[in-house]
Scaffold this motif. Sequence first.
Motif, PDB file in Angstrom:
ATOM      1  N   ASP A 225      42.496  35.810 -17.920  1.00 10.00           N
ATOM      2  CA  ASP A 225      42.920  37.149 -18.340  1.00 10.00           C
ATOM      3  C   ASP A 225      43.382  37.975 -17.141  1.00 10.00           C
ATOM      4  N   ALA A 226      42.658  37.828 -16.023  1.00 11.64           N
ATOM      5  CA  ALA A 226      43.072  38.556 -14.822  1.00 11.64           C
ATOM      6  C   ALA A 226      44.447  38.088 -14.354  1.00 11.64           C
ATOM      7  N   MET A 227      44.677  36.784 -14.414  1.00 11.87           N
ATOM      8  CA  MET A 227      45.987  36.243 -14.049  1.00 11.87           C
ATOM      9  C   MET A 227      47.074  36.779 -14.994  1.00 11.87           C
ATOM     10  N   ALA A 228      46.754  36.803 -16.305  1.00  6.89           N
ATOM     11  CA  ALA A 228      47.720  37.322 -17.272  1.00  6.89           C
ATOM     12  C   ALA A 228      48.010  38.796 -17.022  1.00  6.89           C
ATOM     13  N   ALA A 229      46.966  39.560 -16.662  1.00  9.68           N
ATOM     14  CA  ALA A 229      47.179  40.981 -16.374  1.00  9.68           C
ATOM     15  C   ALA A 229      48.069  41.158 -15.144  1.00  9.68           C
ATOM     16  N   ARG A 230      47.824  40.320 -14.124  1.00  9.05           N
ATOM     17  CA  ARG A 230      48.680  40.410 -12.934  1.00  9.05           C
ATOM     18  C   ARG A 230      50.114  40.034 -13.265  1.00  9.05           C
ATOM     19  N   GLN A 231      50.281  39.013 -14.093  1.00 13.77           N
ATOM     20  CA  GLN A 231      51.628  38.624 -14.481  1.00 13.77           C
ATOM     21  C   GLN A 231      52.317  39.722 -15.287  1.00 13.77           C
ATOM     22  N   GLU A 232      51.539  40.365 -16.193  1.00 10.67           N
ATOM     23  CA  GLU A 232      52.117  41.455 -16.979  1.00 10.67           C
ATOM     24  C   GLU A 232      52.547  42.598 -16.065  1.00 10.67           C
ATOM     25  N   ALA A 233      51.661  42.920 -15.094  1.00 11.19           N
ATOM     26  CA  ALA A 233      52.012  43.997 -14.158  1.00 11.19           C
ATOM     27  C   ALA A 233      53.214  43.607 -13.306  1.00 11.19           C
ATOM     28  N   HIS A 234      53.244  42.313 -12.906  1.00  8.12           N
ATOM     29  CA  HIS A 234      54.371  41.851 -12.099  1.00  8.12           C
ATOM     30  C   HIS A 234      55.679  41.925 -12.886  1.00  8.12           C
ATOM     31  N   VAL A 235      55.629  41.477 -14.146  1.00  8.02           N
ATOM     32  CA  VAL A 235      56.834  41.530 -14.983  1.00  8.02           C
ATOM     33  C   VAL A 235      57.243  42.978 -15.239  1.00  8.02           C
ATOM     34  N   ALA A 236      56.232  43.844 -15.481  1.00  4.16           N
ATOM     35  CA  ALA A 236      56.546  45.259 -15.694  1.00  4.16           C
ATOM     36  C   ALA A 236      57.189  45.870 -14.449  1.00  4.16           C
ATOM     37  N   ALA A 237      56.645  45.464 -13.263  1.00  3.65           N
ATOM     38  CA  ALA A 237      57.236  45.974 -12.024  1.00  3.65           C
ATOM     39  C   ALA A 237      58.663  45.471 -11.848  1.00  3.65           C
ATOM     40  N   LEU A 238      58.875  44.189 -12.169  1.00  3.30           N
ATOM     41  CA  LEU A 238      60.234  43.652 -12.073  1.00  3.30           C
ATOM     42  C   LEU A 238      61.183  44.349 -13.042  1.00  3.30           C
ATOM     43  N   THR A 239      60.670  44.576 -14.258  1.00  2.00           N
ATOM     44  CA  THR A 239      61.501  45.278 -15.245  1.00  2.00           C
ATOM     45  C   THR A 239      61.845  46.679 -14.775  1.00  2.00           C
ATOM     46  N   ALA A 240      60.814  47.377 -14.239  1.00  2.00           N
ATOM     47  CA  ALA A 240      61.059  48.724 -13.738  1.00  2.00           C
ATOM     48  C   ALA A 240      62.042  48.704 -12.564  1.00  2.00           C
ATOM     49  N   THR A 241      61.899  47.681 -11.704  1.00  2.00           N
ATOM     50  CA  THR A 241      62.817  47.572 -10.564  1.00  2.00           C
ATOM     51  C   THR A 241      64.245  47.336 -11.030  1.00  2.00           C
ATOM     52  N   MET A 242      64.394  46.444 -12.009  1.00  2.00           N
ATOM     53  CA  MET A 242      65.736  46.177 -12.534  1.00  2.00           C
ATOM     54  C   MET A 242      66.327  47.409 -13.208  1.00  2.00           C
ATOM     55  N   GLU A 243      65.465  48.106 -13.970  1.00  2.00           N
ATOM     56  CA  GLU A 243      65.965  49.332 -14.598  1.00  2.00           C
ATOM     57  C   GLU A 243      66.341  50.371 -13.543  1.00  2.00           C
ATOM     58  N   GLY A 244      65.502  50.453 -12.482  1.00  5.69           N
ATOM     59  CA  GLY A 244      65.829  51.381 -11.407  1.00  5.69           C
ATOM     60  C   GLY A 244      67.117  51.017 -10.708  1.00  5.69           C
ATOM     61  N   GLN A 245      67.318  49.701 -10.504  1.00  9.08           N
ATOM     62  CA  GLN A 245      68.574  49.271  -9.886  1.00  9.08           C
ATOM     63  C   GLN A 245      69.769  49.595 -10.780  1.00  9.08           C
ATOM     64  N   ASP A 246      69.582  49.397 -12.079  1.00  6.92           N
ATOM     65  CA  ASP A 246      70.681  49.734 -12.995  1.00  6.92           C
ATOM     66  C   ASP A 246      70.994  51.235 -12.943  1.00  6.92           C
ATOM     67  N   ARG A 247      69.909  52.049 -12.949  1.00  9.61           N
ATOM     68  CA  ARG A 247      70.130  53.501 -12.866  1.00  9.61           C
ATOM     69  C   ARG A 247      70.778  53.877 -11.536  1.00  9.61           C
TER      70      ARG A 247
END
Length: 466
Positions: A225-247
Amino acid sequence: MKFRLKVVLCMVCLVSLLFGGGSCALISLSFQSALEREQTAARASYDLLLRTLQLVGQAEDWKRPQAVSRGLEQLAGQDTFTWSALRLSAGDSHLYQKGEAAQSFLELEVAADQYAMTAFRHGEQHYLQLTGQVMTVAGQRLVLSAAYDITSIYQTRQQQLSAYGKIFAGLLVICAGLSYSAAWVLTRPLDKLSRTARALAAGDLTCRANIQTGDEIGQLAQEFDAMAARQEAHVAALTATMEGQDRFIHSFTHELKTPMTSILGYADLLRRGTLSPEDQANAANYIFSEGKRLERLSLKLMDLFFVQRQEELPLVPVSPADLLRELTAPLEPALAEQNIRLIPSLEEGQCLLEPDLFRSLALNLLDNSRKALENGGEITLTCAMIEGGCVLSVRDNGRGIPPEALAHLTEAFYRVDKSRARAQGGAGLGLTLCDRIVKAHGGSLTIESAPGQGTLVTACLEGGRP
């Protein structure tokens, strides 16, 4: 094969090995013990029979083998007789024989004053055969063979084996059922963990096992579960980064489009030569101002790029109060013309800073406060020393910032009032650069504001002190 079936198979094999081997050994030991008791009883009875014949023979002074045969017949007719079959032999001839089992007697060679014992089977019955030399009469050596019935111990062993087979079969069924139930209970968390893994693989990053068993499986589930949470946070960070790059790309393109359109338009008019001298001067001024605006934009982007790529800033011991005094001295006349009063409060001391970036930080914060004071006002510049570095604060009593805009102020190209910011020459990169500079010094940037009450920006720089 599923893991729980492997557990059942292992348990069945283990029970079969332990219970089967132990039971067979127990039955074998019981049979051997009973057989030894029967052998002891048979020896005692045979010895008694031999001594009786020998005593009778001495008393009656037997001279012929037939007399011994008659004496044996008299003894065999008594009620205390425990032998199933008897045979008295002299050489190859049988002088006396009694009992059907005598037909299956084995020919055993025995020496004088000794006897031999063996087991044989007659029909469904089991016997012990004892053969020994009785005496020598008229030059003939008389041999007595006796059969002792031991069928009961074989029947007992067969009953035990039959009962063992039934108990063993029932035990295997019970063991298989109980072990499968136990394996199902123990492996049920693994099924849940497997479903969670499949859900994560399918893209549901919010799925968790939530297994609290307190054993190794529970520990594995918690780590999963901890690994899944880190992956979720990592994916969320990547998504936010991509959205920020798009903006960022969208905003950057928009920032370039307006001045470039104006520059190209006025340049085309100048190229045609259809403008009056006054209009030509205005067009040249507009092209120059838009060019300066693009220059400021490129310089801000270069500073952002430098701070972002710099893994470790070359910090040197400097006095932030001295840097701020050098910075504000040439700004005060221009601020006074706009009816803006600058109030410095600078604590003396040294800390580790990158001087050029610190100047850029202070200049951007002061420029933002200046733009917030449309009709004049006050800007309070404070620098306080702390254990890990210094704290730079800039407060103004200007128009303030709406609450919904506070979370977006450090985003690149974000502007609260786009029309006013563009008219004042802003590109929306100032606070973004300030945030990067503060983080590069190991600190944090906080902004407090309310509409009509002014704004307080606090930069905590924790690069250390010499």
